[in-house]
Write an enzyme that holds these catalytic residues in place. Structure first.
Site, mmCIF file in Angstrom:
data_model
loop_
_atom_site.group_PDB
_atom_site.id
_atom_site.type_symbol
_atom_site.label_atom_id
_atom_site.label_comp_id
_atom_site.label_asym_id
_atom_site.label_seq_id
_atom_site.Cartn_x
_atom_site.Cartn_y
_atom_site.Cartn_z
ATOM 1 N N GLY A 9 0.844 -1.187 0.000
ATOM 2 C CA GLY A 9 0.000 0.000 0.000
ATOM 3 C C GLY A 9 0.877 1.234 0.000
ATOM 4 O O GLY A 9 2.099 1.150 0.162
ATOM 5 N N ASP A 83 7.653 -6.762 8.177
ATOM 6 C CA ASP A 83 7.275 -5.355 8.052
ATOM 7 C C ASP A 83 8.313 -4.604 7.219
ATOM 8 O O ASP A 83 9.491 -4.966 7.210
ATOM 9 C CB ASP A 83 7.166 -4.717 9.440
ATOM 10 C CG ASP A 83 6.441 -3.380 9.427
ATOM 11 O OD1 ASP A 83 5.487 -3.232 8.634
ATOM 12 O OD2 ASP A 83 6.814 -2.489 10.210
ATOM 13 N N GLU A 84 7.878 -3.542 6.525
ATOM 14 C CA GLU A 84 8.763 -2.699 5.707
ATOM 15 C C GLU A 84 9.606 -3.545 4.755
ATOM 16 O O GLU A 84 10.814 -3.340 4.592
ATOM 17 C CB GLU A 84 9.662 -1.839 6.606
ATOM 18 C CG GLU A 84 8.924 -0.936 7.573
ATOM 19 C CD GLU A 84 8.155 0.196 6.891
ATOM 20 O OE1 GLU A 84 8.288 0.361 5.664
ATOM 21 O OE2 GLU A 84 7.415 0.913 7.591
ATOM 22 N N GLN A 86 9.916 -3.609 1.681
ATOM 23 C CA GLN A 86 10.535 -2.956 0.525
ATOM 24 C C GLN A 86 12.023 -2.707 0.736
ATOM 25 O O GLN A 86 12.778 -2.571 -0.227
ATOM 26 C CB GLN A 86 9.829 -1.631 0.199
ATOM 27 C CG GLN A 86 10.068 -0.488 1.175
ATOM 28 C CD GLN A 86 9.086 -0.482 2.331
ATOM 29 O OE1 GLN A 86 8.301 -1.416 2.491
ATOM 30 N NE2 GLN A 86 9.110 0.568 3.132
ATOM 31 N N CYS A 141 -6.248 9.233 -1.765
ATOM 32 C CA CYS A 141 -5.330 10.303 -2.135
ATOM 33 C C CYS A 141 -5.433 11.466 -1.148
ATOM 34 O O CYS A 141 -6.528 11.847 -0.726
ATOM 35 C CB CYS A 141 -5.657 10.782 -3.550
ATOM 36 S SG CYS A 141 -4.662 12.187 -4.110
ATOM 37 N N CYS A 144 -7.293 14.452 -3.139
ATOM 38 C CA CYS A 144 -8.660 14.308 -3.640
ATOM 39 C C CYS A 144 -9.275 13.069 -2.990
ATOM 40 O O CYS A 144 -8.785 12.612 -1.955
ATOM 41 C CB CYS A 144 -8.680 14.212 -5.172
ATOM 42 S SG CYS A 144 -8.030 12.653 -5.829
ATOM 43 N N CYS A 178 -3.130 9.839 -5.846
ATOM 44 C CA CYS A 178 -3.554 9.205 -7.092
ATOM 45 C C CYS A 178 -2.607 9.697 -8.189
ATOM 46 O O CYS A 178 -1.859 10.662 -7.992
ATOM 47 C CB CYS A 178 -5.002 9.559 -7.422
ATOM 48 S SG CYS A 178 -5.265 11.286 -7.877
#
Length: 202
Positions: A9, A83-84, A86, A141, A144, A178
């Protein structure tokens, strides 16, 4: 065979909160989930895994590029929660994949998919290639009401593409966005188009 999961996410999408909820569920069932995090993530303390909602648990295992997960003893472990993810190098993702095969232990990884330049992190890229299940943790986002898909970096109140991809402890600089708002914010800052961004170095 156990599965390898990648749940990704944008910043602020409650990824760590989801991980802690899964850990709690295992605990309630008197099962053992092993919590793993990158050693470089010291934002909330060396061993802490903490969500923005305030919930936290201690990590059981800290990993870095030299870690050999295949040499670890996972006897009695029912699940690995990362976790984390990436921030993990791709060879550790390969090891997690092998653990699902050799140990028959499910591995559930949480993290960002891309950096603020819209490039895949190495660990996330390898998970996109190897995971049995890829699930998006959705968020909205900042600018928006559309679904956020990118992480926008702000410096001095405007969008930025400078700096290292890994910059811990600076969450206030990043916003879920977005694609339309991401592009608009970059244009306002006089930065590259999407085509030019693709050639930017990491």
């Amino acid at each position: 065979m156990a599965k390898l999961y990648f749940r990704y996410g944008t910043v602020g999408s409650a990824k760590t909160l989801n991980l802690l909820a899964v850990a709690h569920n295992y605990q309630q069932q008197e099962k053992k989930a092993l919590l793993i995090k990158p050693e470089l993530d010291i934002r909330f303390g060396k061993n802490n895994i903490k969500s923005r909602a305030g919930l936290e648990k201690q990590a059981d295992l800290l990993v870095n590029a030299k870690t050999n997960l295949l040499s670890c003893n996972f006897k009695g472990i029912d699940c690995l929660l990362v976790d984390e993810v990436q921030f993990l190098p791709s060879h550790l993702i390969d090891q997690l994949r092998e653990i699902t095969l050799k140990e028959n232990i499910p591995v559930i990884c949480y993290g960002l998919r891309t950096d603020f330049r819209s490039h895949l992190f190495p660990g996330s890229k390898r998970l996109m290639e190897l995971a049995d299940s890829i699930e998006e943790i959705k968020s909205t986002c900042h600018f928006c009401h559309k679904k956020a898909v990118l992480n926008l970096k702000h410096l001095d109140g405007k969008a930025a593409l400078d700096g290292p991809s890994v910059q811990l402890g600076c969450e206030e600089k990043y916003f879920p966005s977005c694609f339309a708002c991401y592009a608009t914010q970059l244009r306002k800052a006089g930065l590259s188009t999407t085509e030019q961004m693709a050639t930017l170095p990491h």
